[in-house]
Enzyme design. Sequence first.
Site: not given
Length: 451
Positions: A164, A200-201, A291, A293
């Site tokens: 989210g 993370e980059k 995701n 879902r």
Amino acid sequence: MLSKVLIANRGEIACRVIRGCRELGIKSVAIFSEVDRESLHVKLADEAICVGHGSNGDSYLNLANVLMACQISGAEAVHPGYGYFSERANFAVALESLGIKFVGPPTAAIEAMGDKASAKKAAIACDCPVVPGSDGAVPTESDALVIAEKIGYPVLLKAVAGGGGRGIRRVDAPEELAGLWKMAQAEAQASFGSGEILIEKCVVNPRHVEIQIIGDSFGNMIYLGERECSIQNLRHQKLVEEAPYADLPPEVRKRMGECAVRVASSVGYQNAGTVEFLVDSNNDFYFLEMNTRLQVEHPVTEEITGIDLVHLMLQITSGLPLPISQEDVEISGHAIEARITAQDPDKDFAPSTGRITGWRAPGGRGVRMETHCYAGFSVSPFYDPLLAKLIVRGRTREEAVTKLQTALHEFEIEGIASNIPFLRRLVASEGYETGQFDTGFVPRFLAGEAL
Ligand code: ADP
Ligand code: ADP
Ligand code: MG
């Protein structure tokens, strides 16, 4: 076919799934909190069961109450919608132990894709490009410094269990890392119950492009094109999404689609899911997360493919095979979704609550509304501020943009503030109209930069 399904959610998505059930001749059971008693999802369902008071913890996220509602109702299956229990493996496990089906992927697939670290491992194992970064969760702040130095600033600190748009922090220089590391950890712990962080980059001003996939229990899996979701607010939450991404070369689309299917298949995925990617200015793409879902923005895919994703999800859970193969998937036209939220653009997008006294929804050819609201409904402070999704469709992007502008112009909500005035300005900007934007567009727009 299933005969009765409980929808473990609220709001527009509960309405969406209830309608899908009715169209297939499936009885629907809504759950609701005391404050949601007048919500449209309660009125649309065949039956409704109260699961608690106002807050999510008391009601929609009250596992014991929701499970009891499932049992009392005699539902054969549960559709979790998005958010809430949709990506919680323990919910699917609990249902299984009660002999109730979960309208979604197998538990093992939810677990494999549940956190961003293991999802990236699965992607790497399938030769799918990922954003350069740490190999899983980073143990300590000093490890973080070493890794960040190696991949090069700017970097992002991300909650491994995040979602989210929450739990993401950008670090531009080593001296900022210590402070942001502690903040990110505390935030991750508080929001997701796990303080694990990965690095993370930071891809500068990428596009967010995601692939819808769906698979049955017979090993068939297809992709239904992409969705462009780069119009995001300051907290990385999607605001306006569209399909297709007009500037994506067909060859890249095909490679991304095949990559998504490969990754999902590798964890035994079934049912609907979305593989999210970042795409840079060279059209190189990098796996971001999956995701497991139904996605908020699924309607734009339905509009350009003519496929009803909720129907397919219910049919797959009923044990039916996918009725189409990859060759049957045809993309036609252009669709855009705008998320209408109870957030006041004049007050820094603060939530606005209270009774909706007037609701004049747009209409006409190519306009679709997904909402649980109406004049007289009260918006409570307990839940997500999403009021409605306005989806438009045209033959071309240009036509769809014009339709969106017209529909937003028509849309009037009285009694509470909404983001409609902001959306009207946003979609009238030159950058939006021409499609020349990236994930940094809204922040630049809000800062008043010439676009
Ligand atoms: P989508 O990618 O489908 O557009 P979002 O990221 O906007 O989904 O999230 C959909 C909904 O689910 C939002 O209401 C969001 O607040 C909620 N959500 C997403 N992930 C989580 C999570 N890990 N924990 C709690 N809520 C989440
Ligand atoms: P969530 O689980 O909260 O949806 P994601 O990993 O999907 O988190 O990222 C949400 C958004 O944050 C992306 O759409 C993008 O705008 C931004 N983002 C995430 N990772 C990166 C990255 N490595 N570089 C640049 N932007 C990123
Ligand atoms: Mg995401």
